[in-house]
Write a protein that holds these residues in place. Structure first.
Motif, PDB file in Angstrom:
ATOM      1  N   PHE A  66       5.541   5.079 -12.470  1.00  0.00           N
ATOM      2  CA  PHE A  66       6.197   4.249 -12.452  1.00  0.00           C
ATOM      3  C   PHE A  66       7.583   4.014 -11.569  1.00  0.00           C
ATOM      4  N   LEU A  67       7.918   4.584 -12.065  1.00  0.00           N
ATOM      5  CA  LEU A  67       9.811   4.116 -10.982  1.00  0.00           C
ATOM      6  C   LEU A  67       8.964   3.859  -9.471  1.00  0.00           C
ATOM      7  N   GLU A  68       7.848   4.162  -9.062  1.00  0.00           N
ATOM      8  CA  GLU A  68       7.800   4.224  -7.632  1.00  0.00           C
ATOM      9  C   GLU A  68       7.035   2.657  -8.106  1.00  0.00           C
ATOM     10  N   THR A  69       6.319   2.298  -8.979  1.00  0.00           N
ATOM     11  CA  THR A  69       5.375   0.768  -8.666  1.00  0.00           C
ATOM     12  C   THR A  69       7.190  -0.075  -8.565  1.00  0.00           C
ATOM     13  N   ILE A  70       8.149   0.102  -9.313  1.00  0.00           N
ATOM     14  CA  ILE A  70       9.047  -0.086  -9.366  1.00  0.00           C
ATOM     15  C   ILE A  70       9.389  -0.754  -7.969  1.00  0.00           C
ATOM     16  N   ALA A  71       9.793   0.528  -7.514  1.00  0.00           N
ATOM     17  CA  ALA A  71       9.677   0.004  -5.775  1.00  0.00           C
ATOM     18  C   ALA A  71       8.985  -0.706  -5.028  1.00  0.00           C
ATOM     19  N   THR A  72       7.642  -0.209  -5.033  1.00  0.00           N
ATOM     20  CA  THR A  72       7.291  -1.240  -4.716  1.00  0.00           C
ATOM     21  C   THR A  72       6.793  -3.317  -5.025  1.00  0.00           C
ATOM     22  N   ALA A  73       6.948  -3.195  -5.597  1.00  0.00           N
ATOM     23  CA  ALA A  73       7.182  -4.468  -6.101  1.00  0.00           C
ATOM     24  C   ALA A  73       8.559  -4.978  -5.984  1.00  0.00           C
ATOM     25  N   LEU A  74       9.734  -4.979  -5.974  1.00  0.00           N
ATOM     26  CA  LEU A  74      11.105  -4.946  -5.550  1.00  0.00           C
ATOM     27  C   LEU A  74      10.273  -5.671  -3.834  1.00  0.00           C
ATOM     28  N   GLU A  75      10.044  -4.147  -3.324  1.00  0.00           N
ATOM     29  CA  GLU A  75       9.816  -4.384  -2.031  1.00  0.00           C
ATOM     30  C   GLU A  75       9.149  -5.559  -1.550  1.00  0.00           C
ATOM     31  N   LYS A  76       7.516  -5.889  -1.900  1.00  0.00           N
ATOM     32  CA  LYS A  76       7.174  -7.356  -1.686  1.00  0.00           C
ATOM     33  C   LYS A  76       7.820  -7.961  -1.866  1.00  0.00           C
ATOM     34  N   ARG A  77       8.449  -8.116  -2.960  1.00  0.00           N
ATOM     35  CA  ARG A  77       9.029  -9.725  -3.339  1.00  0.00           C
ATOM     36  C   ARG A  77      10.734  -9.271  -2.123  1.00  0.00           C
ATOM     37  N   LEU A 100      18.759  -3.714  -1.659  1.00  0.00           N
ATOM     38  CA  LEU A 100      17.581  -3.503  -1.229  1.00  0.00           C
ATOM     39  C   LEU A 100      16.866  -1.699  -0.941  1.00  0.00           C
ATOM     40  N   GLY A 101      17.325  -1.738  -0.251  1.00  0.00           N
ATOM     41  CA  GLY A 101      16.675   0.081   0.677  1.00  0.00           C
ATOM     42  C   GLY A 101      17.525   0.969  -0.272  1.00  0.00           C
ATOM     43  N   ARG A 102      18.691   1.208  -0.753  1.00  0.00           N
ATOM     44  CA  ARG A 102      19.339   1.875  -1.262  1.00  0.00           C
ATOM     45  C   ARG A 102      18.868   1.562  -3.393  1.00  0.00           C
ATOM     46  N   THR A 103      18.613   0.460  -3.584  1.00  0.00           N
ATOM     47  CA  THR A 103      17.539   0.884  -4.542  1.00  0.00           C
ATOM     48  C   THR A 103      16.575   1.188  -4.795  1.00  0.00           C
ATOM     49  N   THR A 104      15.477   0.854  -3.643  1.00  0.00           N
ATOM     50  CA  THR A 104      14.241   1.386  -3.876  1.00  0.00           C
ATOM     51  C   THR A 104      14.227   3.427  -3.822  1.00  0.00           C
ATOM     52  N   GLY A 105      15.460   3.371  -2.398  1.00  0.00           N
ATOM     53  CA  GLY A 105      15.206   4.777  -2.589  1.00  0.00           C
ATOM     54  C   GLY A 105      15.537   5.358  -3.372  1.00  0.00           C
ATOM     55  N   GLN A 106      16.835   4.910  -4.671  1.00  0.00           N
ATOM     56  CA  GLN A 106      17.378   5.995  -5.413  1.00  0.00           C
ATOM     57  C   GLN A 106      16.202   5.419  -6.674  1.00  0.00           C
ATOM     58  N   LEU A 107      15.192   4.863  -7.263  1.00  0.00           N
ATOM     59  CA  LEU A 107      13.727   5.206  -7.938  1.00  0.00           C
ATOM     60  C   LEU A 107      13.235   5.704  -7.266  1.00  0.00           C
ATOM     61  N   ALA A 111      12.112   9.391  -9.399  1.00  0.00           N
ATOM     62  CA  ALA A 111      10.464   9.543  -9.313  1.00  0.00           C
ATOM     63  C   ALA A 111      10.970  10.856  -8.973  1.00  0.00           C
ATOM     64  N   SER A 112      11.381  11.827  -7.762  1.00  0.00           N
ATOM     65  CA  SER A 112      11.177  12.989  -7.906  1.00  0.00           C
ATOM     66  C   SER A 112      11.640  13.786  -9.006  1.00  0.00           C
ATOM     67  N   VAL A 113      13.239  13.439  -9.130  1.00  0.00           N
ATOM     68  CA  VAL A 113      13.893  14.314 -10.448  1.00  0.00           C
ATOM     69  C   VAL A 113      12.325  14.667 -11.228  1.00  0.00           C
ATOM     70  N   ALA A 198       9.255  -5.623 -14.805  1.00  0.00           N
ATOM     71  CA  ALA A 198       7.950  -6.132 -16.051  1.00  0.00           C
ATOM     72  C   ALA A 198       6.408  -6.222 -15.337  1.00  0.00           C
ATOM     73  N   GLU A 199       6.285  -6.191 -14.143  1.00  0.00           N
ATOM     74  CA  GLU A 199       5.078  -6.001 -13.881  1.00  0.00           C
ATOM     75  C   GLU A 199       4.469  -5.071 -13.436  1.00  0.00           C
ATOM     76  N   ALA A 200       6.014  -3.219 -13.294  1.00  0.00           N
ATOM     77  CA  ALA A 200       5.304  -2.103 -13.011  1.00  0.00           C
ATOM     78  C   ALA A 200       5.160  -2.048 -14.242  1.00  0.00           C
ATOM     79  N   VAL A 201       5.453  -2.502 -15.605  1.00  0.00           N
ATOM     80  CA  VAL A 201       5.400  -1.762 -16.911  1.00  0.00           C
ATOM     81  C   VAL A 201       3.645  -2.271 -16.659  1.00  0.00           C
ATOM     82  N   GLU A 202       3.718  -3.666 -16.157  1.00  0.00           N
ATOM     83  CA  GLU A 202       2.398  -4.124 -16.943  1.00  0.00           C
ATOM     84  C   GLU A 202       0.980  -2.863 -16.256  1.00  0.00           C
ATOM     85  N   GLN A 203       1.439  -3.032 -15.339  1.00  0.00           N
ATOM     86  CA  GLN A 203       0.494  -2.135 -14.011  1.00  0.00           C
ATOM     87  C   GLN A 203       0.342  -1.163 -14.075  1.00  0.00           C
ATOM     88  N   CYS A 204       1.886   0.116 -14.939  1.00  0.00           N
ATOM     89  CA  CYS A 204       1.555   1.110 -15.306  1.00  0.00           C
ATOM     90  C   CYS A 204       1.153   1.151 -16.876  1.00  0.00           C
TER      91      CYS A 204
END
Lengths: 517, 517
Positions: A66-77, A100-107, A111-113, A198-204
């Motif tokens: 889910f966290l990784e899906t959010i990161a991908t969804a952010l990158e898409k936008r 933005l890179g920091r944000t996706t990296g954080q997500l 995910a690893s944690v 919200a998209e990631a919530v639905e996708q997952c």
């Protein structure tokens, strides 16, 4: 962008609207944003509560994905997000791309944690049926999420500490549904980012109440959010007055809840004598680069610098003044922040113990002009108002008469996010004597660097004693931030058949365990 | 026993004195205890502050030995301590001998915990000098103690949760100097135990400010202690009103500090249908044994029991009533607690929805008479006053019409220290559906046992959501209690020569480390 807010995945609107403001001009941006109604706020909280039992028991792999899906969804936008954030925050493209890179990296870090599972804190005391005088039952504990979390977007990190920022990422990683109150300085950025979540919530296929985004230009919905019985913890980055207000609301609830407010810090930097003698001009230039970076709008801005009077300090000041005089006015995050900065500078310049050392060109209604100020150690110690944070591109140099006064000044400070020493080998004895003071005062201690720039990593502590934060036991940046949203539960002699997966004998989630005989 | 209090190892007296009260008679015991003066209270806090930097950097082995030395010093005085505690608390010798063993066991558990070193939480992000676009500096974090801690002795555990009890042991283990406010119900016991700690401080050559003991019959010094700027955290076990009062003082400070208050809990016990059918009489007898143990004066006393109406419950009630009718009045900890118990029972018996099911012989001014009360699920849900803790040998049975009402009642409860299920295999599906509710409500969930009797171990959680405690993220019993008194600090690029031993490359304290590339 239709200006709706997001309640459990649903776009909702209301009769009342507000507009984003272009940071550079102070003018309204196109697009109306609906103000969340009290009913919809309550609905968001109720949906989060209903989502909680399901979401918190999702397998670590599910939450990590889910966290990784959010990161991908952010990158898409990313293009749309960065373009809107530039308008709303006045921050340049390069910075926002980096953020933005920091944000996706954080997500992805969280995910690893989540996958590694240390956060679950599984501890098992094996049953000792033969123990005298009393047998010991099987006891096993784990950390479970505290419940739905309210997150407040920060003005100065429209991405990394806002809708999908560190507070949201760590709360979701812990298994807490999140209701975000967007910062009114970037409603459009917030909505774009919220749509990605919200998209990631639905996708997952997660419960829709896992995430909601509320919008309002004022404070009423934010207070109502913290007061709602479904909310069990609060993440906030912002001003001291804002943090204190939320702490008061949380403490006055029938069930008081923890507020993790990252508030105000002046981040003392100390130049020790040998380092100052060795590289005064370089230090002067690097200091100005740090204090003026992105108009100084960082929680870790070096707000005071402490050094001993003398020719080495004079060389440092000459370089610093030359650098600062050349700093152009920079667009600030909001006109309100720009005028608060002006007031802060005016209050310092009116102070009899303070002199203006250097000044960039004057600011405007939306831009902050850089300022370098100086005072003496005695004046600083005599006037606690000099320790107040001035948010923007300025810093106060405290000239001390001797190294003993350095310790005295550090002892006089309130809690800080960071404290920095510039030192050479000859300074080690003095630095070693200051270190215990800094440990008591700050969450992070740096040598030969500048406090701006906070690594998102396993050991990072972006926290510190009050008023740097409301809770010195925590960090809002880095892997340890997840612990803010967890609490321990012990299971005594619960049959394996009904134990949660995290604690079953077969360890189906393969979590790390500490077992004791 | 000379009636002095202990300020940094020094015996001090004052003009004002008070006396211990014999629990059984309500009469004053021989011996005057000096009331700590405001000046001496401030001195204790200042000495603790001065001791802090030294004490917190003692090697783990030093602190472990110190804790063991306290345990030995208590054992040396055990006869005198137990004899005095019997008079002051009214608890019997066997219980107090057991409690002394629990106290020394707790100190030795924390000695092990300190030696193992997980508490130090060392995390290292290795420097990545080649990383692009920016190199990563060496980052390493550890947990350091928060500062001097105020501990309040509990009335109901004159040893295990008083002067050398769990709060003191975990705070000292963390590296925090401790100032104990003795409970006025056992000033003599407190002084004897305090002398043992002071002796250990001296024997281990620790700073004298590592420990102080203050005494007063009222509340003023306790509030002043929590308000003192040197104090950085508070441990408290006692009433809800007492805990809330300390929380308010702590929140109103210029620097708010965490209060770990373990306050009130009614510890629901649920009898699931198959278990009730299989062993109603045994459960009835065991229930009464648990609720009346040592006059029911436990935070984990089973204050309410929930079961479905029917013939199985009738058999349970018959056995429980028979057992309870035979419970003699027992001496309570203080006359004040005995009269509060009477008031609590009177308020329940006056409640129209509540009936008295069984009663032991009536209590006296110092003794509590056992009572068993019953109400219906609907009445219970309609009247929140029925959820108030009544501290003493009583319990309220809630008869529910069906199993759905069990869930409804559990959802209606506030935070609890414990929640218990009695279940057989046929009950597993129902139990599994209740478990998520119990996880949200309680710090410890038990199956087929009774909540009284808290194991001091690695996985124990004696905590829970408000109002069970002020901070659901913590436990006051067991190894995890040490985390209450620690906070993280990150060190960025600090030269190895001046790093604290816990973080040096050579790892001289041999602490466990998590390292990340």
């Amino acid at each position: 962008m239709d200006g709706s807010y997001l309640i459990g995945g649903q776009r909702r609107t209301s009769a009342q609207t507000f507009q984003g403001i272009e940071a550079a001009t102070g003018q309204a941006l196109p697009g109306d944003f609906a103000v969340t109604t009290p009913e919809d706020l309550a609905l968001a909280c109720t949906l989060a509560e209903q989502a909680f039992d399901h979401f918190r028991e999702t397998a670590p792999e599910t939450r990590a994905t889910f966290l990784e899906t959010i990161a991908t969804a952010l990158e898409k936008r990313s293009e749309a997000i960065v373009a809107r954030a530039m308008l709303e925050s006045g921050l340049p493209q390069g910075r926002l791309n980096g953020e933005l890179g920091r944000t996706t990296g954080q997500l992805r870090l969280f995910a690893s944690v989540v996958r590694e599972g240390d956060w679950a804190g599984v501890v098992i005391d094996k049953a000792l049926p033969e123990r005298a005088p009393l047998p010991r039952p099987d006891l096993r504990s784990r950390q479970i999420p505290v419940g739905p979390v309210a997150v407040f977007g920060a003005s100065n990190f429209p991405l990394a500490f806002s809708v999908a920022g560190g507070d949201t990422a760590s709360a979701l990683a812990a298994g807490c549904p999140v209701v975000v109150k967007a910062h009114p300085a970037h409603p459009g950025t917030s909505l774009l980012v919220g749509q990605a979540i919200a998209e990631a919530v639905e996708q997952c296929s997660l419960p829709s109440g896992t995430f909601s985004l509320i919008q309002e230009p004022g404070y009423a919905m934010g207070s109502a959010l913290v007061a709602h019985p479904a909310i069990k913890a609060v993440g906030f980055t912002g001003s001291r007055s804002g943090g204190l207000a939320l702490m008061a609301v949380a403490a006055a609830r029938a069930e008081p809840i923890p507020v993790y407010a990252e508030m105000s810090s002046i981040n003392p930097v100390v130049l020790l004598p040998a380092a100052l003698a060795a590289r005064a001009p370089e230090l002067g230039r690097a200091y100005v680069a740090s204090l003026s970076l992105f108009a100084g709008q960082f929680c870790t801005n070096p707000g005071i610098l402490i050094a001993q009077t003398g020719p080495d300090l004079d060389r440092f000041l000459a370089a610093a003044c030359e650098a600062l005089n050349a700093v152009p006015p920079q667009v600030m995050l909001t006109p309100g922040i720009a005028s608060a900065y002006d007031r802060g500078i005016a209050s310092l310049t009116e102070n009899e113990g303070v002199q203006v050392l250097a000044a960039g060109a004057d600011g405007t209604a939306t831009c902050g002009g850089a300022r370098l100020l100086v005072t003496d150690g005695n004046d600083f110690l005599a006037d606690p108002s000099l320790t107040h944070e001035v948010f923007g591109p300025s810093s106060l140099i405290v000239r001390v008469r001797d190294t003993a006064q350095i310790a005295q000044i550090l002892e006089s400070l309130q809690g800080q996010l960071t404290a920095t020493l510039h030192l050479d080998e000859a300074d080690y004895p003095l630095a070693a004597s200051l270190l215990p003071i800094l440990e008591r005062k700050a969450g992070r201690i740096l040598a030969n660097g500048w406090p701006t720039g906070v690594e998102v990593s396993r050991s990072m502590v972006h926290g510190g004693p009050f008023p740097a934060t409301s809770d010195p036991r925590t960090t809002s940046v880095g892997a340890m931030a997840i612990h803010r949203f967890l609490r321990p539960v012990c299971y005594q002699a619960i049959p394996d058949a009904i134990l949660p997966p995290a604690l079953k004998a077969s360890n189906p989630q393969n979590l790390p365990r500490r077992e004791f005989d």
